[in-house]
Scaffold this active site. Structure first.
Site, PDB file in Angstrom:
ATOM      1  N   ASP A  29       0.839  -1.205   0.000  1.00 41.34           N
ATOM      2  CA  ASP A  29       0.000   0.000   0.000  1.00 41.34           C
ATOM      3  C   ASP A  29       0.870   1.251   0.000  1.00 41.34           C
ATOM      4  O   ASP A  29       1.573   1.528   0.972  1.00 41.34           O
ATOM      5  CB  ASP A  29      -0.911  -0.010   1.237  1.00 41.34           C
ATOM      6  CG  ASP A  29      -2.055  -0.989   1.093  1.00 41.34           C
ATOM      7  OD1 ASP A  29      -2.776  -0.902   0.082  1.00 41.34           O
ATOM      8  OD2 ASP A  29      -2.220  -1.848   1.983  1.00 41.34           O
ATOM      9  N   PHE A  34      -6.147   3.575   5.712  1.00 44.50           N
ATOM     10  CA  PHE A  34      -5.678   2.924   6.936  1.00 44.50           C
ATOM     11  C   PHE A  34      -6.065   1.447   6.947  1.00 44.50           C
ATOM     12  O   PHE A  34      -7.114   1.080   6.403  1.00 44.50           O
ATOM     13  CB  PHE A  34      -6.289   3.610   8.171  1.00 44.50           C
ATOM     14  CG  PHE A  34      -5.923   5.061   8.261  1.00 44.50           C
ATOM     15  CD1 PHE A  34      -4.725   5.453   8.859  1.00 44.50           C
ATOM     16  CD2 PHE A  34      -6.738   6.031   7.698  1.00 44.50           C
ATOM     17  CE1 PHE A  34      -4.364   6.795   8.911  1.00 44.50           C
ATOM     18  CE2 PHE A  34      -6.387   7.378   7.743  1.00 44.50           C
ATOM     19  CZ  PHE A  34      -5.191   7.766   8.351  1.00 44.50           C
ATOM     20  N   GLY A  35      -5.220   0.636   7.568  1.00 40.82           N
ATOM     21  CA  GLY A  35      -5.567  -0.763   7.793  1.00 40.82           C
ATOM     22  C   GLY A  35      -6.492  -0.863   9.001  1.00 40.82           C
ATOM     23  O   GLY A  35      -6.704   0.111   9.734  1.00 40.82           O
ATOM     24  N   GLY A  36      -7.067  -2.037   9.185  1.00 42.13           N
ATOM     25  CA  GLY A  36      -7.830  -2.309  10.402  1.00 42.13           C
ATOM     26  C   GLY A  36      -9.216  -1.689  10.475  1.00 42.13           C
ATOM     27  O   GLY A  36      -9.805  -1.635  11.554  1.00 42.13           O
ATOM     28  N   ASP A  65     -10.463  -5.099  -1.298  1.00 43.08           N
ATOM     29  CA  ASP A  65      -9.428  -4.622  -0.380  1.00 43.08           C
ATOM     30  C   ASP A  65     -10.027  -3.795   0.754  1.00 43.08           C
ATOM     31  O   ASP A  65     -10.598  -2.733   0.514  1.00 43.08           O
ATOM     32  CB  ASP A  65      -8.422  -3.776  -1.189  1.00 43.08           C
ATOM     33  CG  ASP A  65      -7.267  -3.254  -0.346  1.00 43.08           C
ATOM     34  OD1 ASP A  65      -7.110  -3.710   0.795  1.00 43.08           O
ATOM     35  OD2 ASP A  65      -6.523  -2.397  -0.868  1.00 43.08           O
ATOM     36  N   GLY A  66      -9.845  -4.296   1.966  1.00 43.29           N
ATOM     37  CA  GLY A  66     -10.225  -3.542   3.152  1.00 43.29           C
ATOM     38  C   GLY A  66     -11.191  -4.270   4.057  1.00 43.29           C
ATOM     39  O   GLY A  66     -12.292  -4.637   3.633  1.00 43.29           O
ATOM     40  N   GLY A  67     -10.764  -4.534   5.281  1.00 41.01           N
ATOM     41  CA  GLY A  67     -11.655  -5.123   6.273  1.00 41.01           C
ATOM     42  C   GLY A  67     -12.030  -6.563   6.011  1.00 41.01           C
ATOM     43  O   GLY A  67     -13.031  -7.048   6.548  1.00 41.01           O
ATOM     44  N   GLY A 119      -4.942  -7.473   5.574  1.00 34.23           N
ATOM     45  CA  GLY A 119      -3.842  -6.966   6.394  1.00 34.23           C
ATOM     46  C   GLY A 119      -3.968  -7.485   7.806  1.00 34.23           C
ATOM     47  O   GLY A 119      -3.296  -8.441   8.199  1.00 34.23           O
ATOM     48  N   SER A 120      -4.875  -6.881   8.582  1.00 32.62           N
ATOM     49  CA  SER A 120      -4.996  -7.271   9.994  1.00 32.62           C
ATOM     50  C   SER A 120      -5.402  -8.726  10.183  1.00 32.62           C
ATOM     51  O   SER A 120      -4.939  -9.367  11.119  1.00 32.62           O
ATOM     52  CB  SER A 120      -5.954  -6.345  10.744  1.00 32.62           C
ATOM     53  OG  SER A 120      -6.736  -5.588   9.878  1.00 32.62           O
TER      54      SER A 120
HETATM   55  C1  DX5 Z   1      -6.337   0.538   2.966  1.00 29.33           C
HETATM   56  C2  DX5 Z   1      -5.413  -0.406   2.225  1.00 29.33           C
HETATM   57  C3  DX5 Z   1      -5.655  -1.845   2.509  1.00 29.33           C
HETATM   58  C4  DX5 Z   1      -5.463  -2.217   3.962  1.00 29.33           C
HETATM   59  C5  DX5 Z   1      -6.007  -3.573   4.233  1.00 29.33           C
HETATM   60  O1  DX5 Z   1      -6.200   1.824   2.462  1.00 29.33           O
HETATM   61  O2  DX5 Z   1      -5.558  -0.235   0.826  1.00 29.33           O
HETATM   62  O3  DX5 Z   1      -4.846  -2.650   1.676  1.00 29.33           O
HETATM   63  O4  DX5 Z   1      -4.122  -2.201   4.338  1.00 29.33           O
HETATM   64  O5  DX5 Z   1      -5.877  -3.803   5.605  1.00 29.33           O
HETATM   65  P1  DX5 Z   1      -7.048  -4.503   6.429  1.00 29.33           P
HETATM   66  O6  DX5 Z   1      -7.183  -5.883   5.878  1.00 29.33           O
HETATM   67  O7  DX5 Z   1      -6.536  -4.469   7.833  1.00 29.33           O
HETATM   68  O8  DX5 Z   1      -8.292  -3.690   6.233  1.00 29.33           O
HETATM   69 ZN    ZN Z   2      -4.550  -1.744  -0.512  1.00 28.00          ZN
END
Ligand code: DX5
Ligand code: ZN
Length: 214
Positions: free
Chosen positions: A32, A142-144, A174-176, A196-197
């Site tokens: 990212d 942001f992740g998470g 992508d995301g959550g 990610g998380s």
């Molecule tokens: C958010 C990023 C994602 C994020 C995914 O802007 O593009 O790739 O890191 O992380 P999780 O799986 O924790 O939502």
């Molecule tokens: Zn991403």
């Protein structure tokens, strides 16, 4: 079978080589890139991709959350990215098309990414020459964050357009994403899941990856 792409946003950047090895059971590695303008957060640039490239053979899926991404396509290609995603909201359509041409000239795979606000139909001018469409299931930055349930309908709509115009095109969500929603995301039509998380937060990342694949 669905591909899993762990996002190193949730890794320990001081131990990146170790944390990349921890997810070697995955298919792709999701990087990212954030510029503090397109999204309110800053992460890594091409030099970090170049260093990662020296330490892994994994497919590098680089998600550019940056304004006017055309400026950096050559740099990320030279750094060793295998696929680049540019956001449709990040520049005028003519410049997005130019960014895709630059990827083609460098021989890397091409993708466009959609923020949650952007409709599936926005991919239409590009779809026939894309290798992937990335649908955000959180607001990028942001992740998470919590998965946005309503994005399942965008995934279904993009799936219908891909089936019609370019069936070989991958569809990444992508995301959550985690064990609670992975199945629904796959059923909606995604072929690549970023996590990610859900992967890095697990005691056993390989087991977490296997759970997402089911
Ligand atoms: C958010 C990023 C994602 C994020 C995914 O802007 O593009 O790739 O890191 O992380 P999780 O799986 O924790 O939502
Ligand atoms: Zn991403």
């Amino acid at each position: 079978m669905v591909k899993i792409a762990p996002s190193i946003l949730s890794a320990d950047f001081c131990n990146l080589e170790r944390d990349i090895k921890r997810v070697s059971a995955a298919d792709w590695l999701h990087v990212d890139v954030m510029d503090g303008m397109f999204v309110p957060n800053l992460t890594v640039g091409a030099p970090v991709v170049e260093s990662i490239r020296k330490h892994t053979d994994m497919f590098l899926d680089v998600h550019l959350m940056i304004d006017k991404p055309e400026r950096y396509i050559d740099a990320f290609c030279k750094a060793g990215a295998d696929l680049l995603s540019v956001h449709l909201e990040a520049d005028h359509p003519s410049r997005i098309a130019a960014a895709l041409r630059a990827m083609e000239a460098n021989g890397v795979k091409k993708a466009v990414a959609l923020r949650p606000i952007t409709s599936a139909r926005a991919v239409l001018p590009y779809i026939e020459r894309l290798d992937m469409v990335l649908v955000m299931t959180v607001e990028p930055g942001f992740g998470g964050q919590a998965f946005m349930e309503e994005q399942l309908s965008t995934i279904r709509e993009v799936r219908a357009l891909i089936d019609r115009y370019n069936p070989a095109c991958e569809l990444e969500a992508d995301g959550g994403i985690g064990p609670a929603n992975a199945k629904a995301v796959i059923e909606a039509g995604a072929t690549v899941l970023v996590a990610g998380s859900a992967v890095y937060g697990a005691d056993d990342p390989a087991a977490a990856i296997a759970v997402l694949r089911r």
